[in-house]
Scaffold this active site. Structure first.
Site, PDB file in Angstrom:
ATOM      1  N   ARG A  57       0.818  -1.056   0.113  1.00  0.00           N
ATOM      2  CA  ARG A  57      -0.044   0.021   0.050  1.00  0.00           C
ATOM      3  C   ARG A  57       1.011   1.294  -0.034  1.00  0.00           C
ATOM      4  NH1 ARG A  57      -5.252   1.343   3.500  1.00  0.00           N
ATOM      5  NH2 ARG A  57      -5.381  -0.926   3.855  1.00  0.00           N
ATOM      6  N   THR A  64      -0.617   7.670  -1.152  1.00  0.00           N
ATOM      7  CA  THR A  64      -2.029   7.502  -1.794  1.00  0.00           C
ATOM      8  C   THR A  64      -2.899   6.425  -1.056  1.00  0.00           C
ATOM      9  OG1 THR A  64      -1.194   5.763  -3.193  1.00  0.00           O
ATOM     10  CG2 THR A  64      -0.770   7.942  -4.080  1.00  0.00           C
ATOM     11  N   ASP A  72      -2.997 -10.716  12.747  1.00  0.00           N
ATOM     12  CA  ASP A  72      -2.205 -10.530  11.142  1.00  0.00           C
ATOM     13  C   ASP A  72      -1.961 -12.040  10.653  1.00  0.00           C
ATOM     14  OD1 ASP A  72      -0.198  -8.298   9.698  1.00  0.00           O
ATOM     15  OD2 ASP A  72       0.024 -10.499   9.247  1.00  0.00           O
ATOM     16  N   ASP A  80       1.720 -12.710   9.721  1.00  0.00           N
ATOM     17  CA  ASP A  80       2.670 -13.042  11.048  1.00  0.00           C
ATOM     18  C   ASP A  80       2.329 -14.390  11.833  1.00  0.00           C
ATOM     19  OD1 ASP A  80       3.941 -10.574  10.728  1.00  0.00           O
ATOM     20  OD2 ASP A  80       2.602  -9.467  11.965  1.00  0.00           O
TER      21      ASP A  80
END
Ligand code: URA
Length: 209
Positions: free
Chosen positions: A104, A108, A200, A203
């Site tokens: 990402r 933006t 996550d 992870d």
């Protein structure tokens, strides 16, 4: 509008509970994700076309039906999507695997491709895009868009857990896509984590936390 299939088989829900549990260790987490992926592959292939074949039993000829596994493609979104690939390949060993890596952009907030490697005949294959967590829908939407821009038009999305926000985002941007999930949770938190979710996924799969 694409359909949302909730794979609510008791075996899937049982294993998903251990996947969610914070006390589940990395190896067990990985094994449960692998097993759920296998079980979800069973659901996602429910309507896959069959090819008629003839076989010979020990006593006579018989009509058989087989899946042409050559026509499938698995597209895990890196890195957490990798955790579901082997489980699916157990049932569909002839499927080819392509990979999509996205990050990402911090300014933006848009997903940017950093790695894309797809089977050469990807446009002829029925594709399963794989990401355990459908959170905002940003990565799934960008991956589906990327595949469509390369000429793919048979795409399904497989996730373990979805947030309602992610389901809505995919349905709005790609209304032709069916989504397969083991659960739809309550919401996203302010950090983009699915609540209650599992934390996550990358992870927990790779022991990086
Ligand atoms: N990605 C994850 O791994 N977990 C979430 O809860 C949301 C996105």
């Amino acid at each position: 509008m694409g359909k949302v299939f909730i794979c609510d088989h008791p075996l899937i829900q049982h294993k998903l509970t251990f996947i969610r549990d914070v006390n589940t260790k990395t190896k067990d987490f990985r094994d449960y994700v692998d097993e759920v992926a296998t079980l979800m592959a069973y659901e996602i292939t429910r309507n896959i076309p069959l090819e008629k074949v003839k076989v010979r039993t020990p006593v006579s000829d018989a009509d058989g039906k087989i899946i042409s596994g050559r026509m499938l493609g698995l597209i895990p979104i890196l890195r957490a999507g990798l955790g579901m690939v082997d489980g699916i390949l157990k049932l569909l060993p002839a499927a080819k695997v392509g990979h999509i890596g996205l990050y990402r952009d911090p300014e933006t907030l848009q997903p940017v491709e950093y790695y894309v490697k797809l089977p050469t005949d990807v446009t002829e294959r029925e594709l399963i895009v794989i990401d355990p967590m459908l959170a905002t829908g940003g990565s799934a939407n960008a991956s589906i868009q990327l595949l469509k821009e390369r000429g793919c038009n048979q795409i399904k999305l497989m996730c373990l857990i979805a947030a309602p926000e992610g389901v809505k985002a995919v349905q709005e941007e790609h209304p032709d896509i069916d989504i397969y999930v083991a659960a739809i949770d309550d919401r996203l938190d302010e950090h983009g984590y699915i609540i209650p979710g599992l934390g996550d996924a990358g992870d927990r799969l790779f022991g990086t936390k």
